[in-house]
Write an enzyme that holds these catalytic residues in place. Structure first.
Site, PDB file in Angstrom:
ATOM      1  N   ARG A  30       0.844  -1.204   0.000  1.00  0.00           N
ATOM      2  CA  ARG A  30       0.000   0.000   0.000  1.00  0.00           C
ATOM      3  C   ARG A  30       0.873   1.245   0.000  1.00  0.00           C
ATOM      4  NH1 ARG A  30      -5.033  -1.848   0.433  1.00  0.00           N
ATOM      5  NH2 ARG A  30      -5.228  -3.860   1.470  1.00  0.00           N
ATOM      6  N   ILE A  32       2.244   4.761   0.892  1.00  0.00           N
ATOM      7  CA  ILE A  32       2.356   5.385   2.217  1.00  0.00           C
ATOM      8  C   ILE A  32       1.459   6.622   2.328  1.00  0.00           C
ATOM      9  CG2 ILE A  32       4.285   6.999   1.754  1.00  0.00           C
ATOM     10  CD1 ILE A  32       5.569   5.831   4.363  1.00  0.00           C
ATOM     11  N   HIS A 101       7.101   1.381 -10.983  1.00  0.00           N
ATOM     12  CA  HIS A 101       5.976   0.973 -10.145  1.00  0.00           C
ATOM     13  C   HIS A 101       4.662   1.343 -10.824  1.00  0.00           C
ATOM     14  CE1 HIS A 101       7.384   4.962  -8.943  1.00  0.00           C
ATOM     15  NE2 HIS A 101       6.121   5.273  -8.720  1.00  0.00           N
ATOM     16  N   MET A 102       3.680   0.493 -10.610  1.00  0.00           N
ATOM     17  CA  MET A 102       2.335   0.729 -11.143  1.00  0.00           C
ATOM     18  C   MET A 102       1.409   1.039  -9.969  1.00  0.00           C
ATOM     19  SD  MET A 102       0.239  -1.634 -13.783  1.00  0.00           S
ATOM     20  CE  MET A 102       0.113  -3.066 -12.731  1.00  0.00           C
TER      21      MET A 102
HETATM   22  P1  5GP Z   1       5.500   8.217  -8.367  1.00  0.00           P
HETATM   23  O1  5GP Z   1       5.174   9.669  -8.219  1.00  0.00           O
HETATM   24  O2  5GP Z   1       6.991   7.958  -8.409  1.00  0.00           O
HETATM   25  O3  5GP Z   1       4.758   7.560  -9.490  1.00  0.00           O
HETATM   26  O4  5GP Z   1       4.931   7.530  -7.062  1.00  0.00           O
HETATM   27  C1  5GP Z   1       5.705   7.216  -5.952  1.00  0.00           C
HETATM   28  C2  5GP Z   1       4.761   6.777  -4.862  1.00  0.00           C
HETATM   29  O5  5GP Z   1       5.510   6.125  -3.860  1.00  0.00           O
HETATM   30  C3  5GP Z   1       4.032   7.935  -4.191  1.00  0.00           C
HETATM   31  O6  5GP Z   1       2.624   7.767  -4.348  1.00  0.00           O
HETATM   32  C4  5GP Z   1       4.480   7.862  -2.732  1.00  0.00           C
HETATM   33  O7  5GP Z   1       3.439   8.171  -1.831  1.00  0.00           O
HETATM   34  C5  5GP Z   1       4.949   6.420  -2.613  1.00  0.00           C
HETATM   35  N1  5GP Z   1       6.004   6.210  -1.634  1.00  0.00           N
HETATM   36  C6  5GP Z   1       7.160   6.930  -1.522  1.00  0.00           C
HETATM   37  N2  5GP Z   1       7.930   6.441  -0.525  1.00  0.00           N
HETATM   38  C7  5GP Z   1       7.241   5.384   0.003  1.00  0.00           C
HETATM   39  C8  5GP Z   1       7.527   4.472   1.068  1.00  0.00           C
HETATM   40  O8  5GP Z   1       8.556   4.525   1.725  1.00  0.00           O
HETATM   41  N3  5GP Z   1       6.594   3.514   1.317  1.00  0.00           N
HETATM   42  C9  5GP Z   1       5.435   3.414   0.588  1.00  0.00           C
HETATM   43  N4  5GP Z   1       4.586   2.431   0.926  1.00  0.00           N
HETATM   44  N5  5GP Z   1       5.142   4.267  -0.425  1.00  0.00           N
HETATM   45  C10 5GP Z   1       6.026   5.236  -0.715  1.00  0.00           C
END
Ligand code: 5GP
Length: 118
Positions: A30, A32, A101-102
């Site tokens: 999930r 964060i 990541h998706m």
């Molecule tokens: P992006 O913007 O790169 O597509 O999404 C990165 C996602 O990773 C964000 O929605 C952010 O909330 C999530 N995220 C960042 N660091 C962590 C973490 O340490 N744990 C979790 N579970 N999610 C994270």
């Protein structure tokens, strides 16, 4: 070697996460900072920084990410109501974490695809 991210530590369980699925190819946990009632990140176990870095050898993991999204959506009870899958890539795609990541997002109407800048 390209530096790994916090997500590699989550895969290896060196950092805590609310993990909902893991197999030999992918891991799901999930977000964060959930934007919707269901907000799960599905990632390949191999450190692939962006979609642009996928190789032919990654096809099995990429396919698995979609089938795991379907499985989690069913478990979350959002298969019928629907959901959105998002993969951001690099700067213009607003990718924050350089480990592919998706996002699986649902549980309520996710809104328009993108909001156009004014
Ligand atoms: P992006 O913007 O790169 O597509 O999404 C990165 C996602 O990773 C964000 O929605 C952010 O909330 C999530 N995220 C960042 N660091 C962590 C973490 O340490 N744990 C979790 N579970 N999610 C994270």
């Amino acid at each position: 070697m390209i530096e790994e991210t916090i997500f590699s530590k989550i895969i290896r369980k060196e950092l805590p996460s609310d993990m909902v699925y893991q197999d030999e190819l992918v891991t799901a946990f999930r977000d964060i900072s959930p934007r919707l009632p269901t907000h799960v990140l599905i990632i390949p176990n191999r450190h692939i920084p962006t979609v642009d870095d996928i190789t032919d050898d990654d096809e099995a993991a990429m396919g698995r990410m979609l089938s795991v999204a379907r499985k989690i959506a069913r478990e979350e009870g959002i298969s019928e109501s629907g959901y959105r899958l998002i993969i951001n890539c690099r700067e213009d795609g607003r990718q924050e974490v350089p480990h592919l990541h998706m996002h699986l997002l649902g549980g309520e109407d996710v809104g328009p695809l993108i909001s156009k800048k004014g």
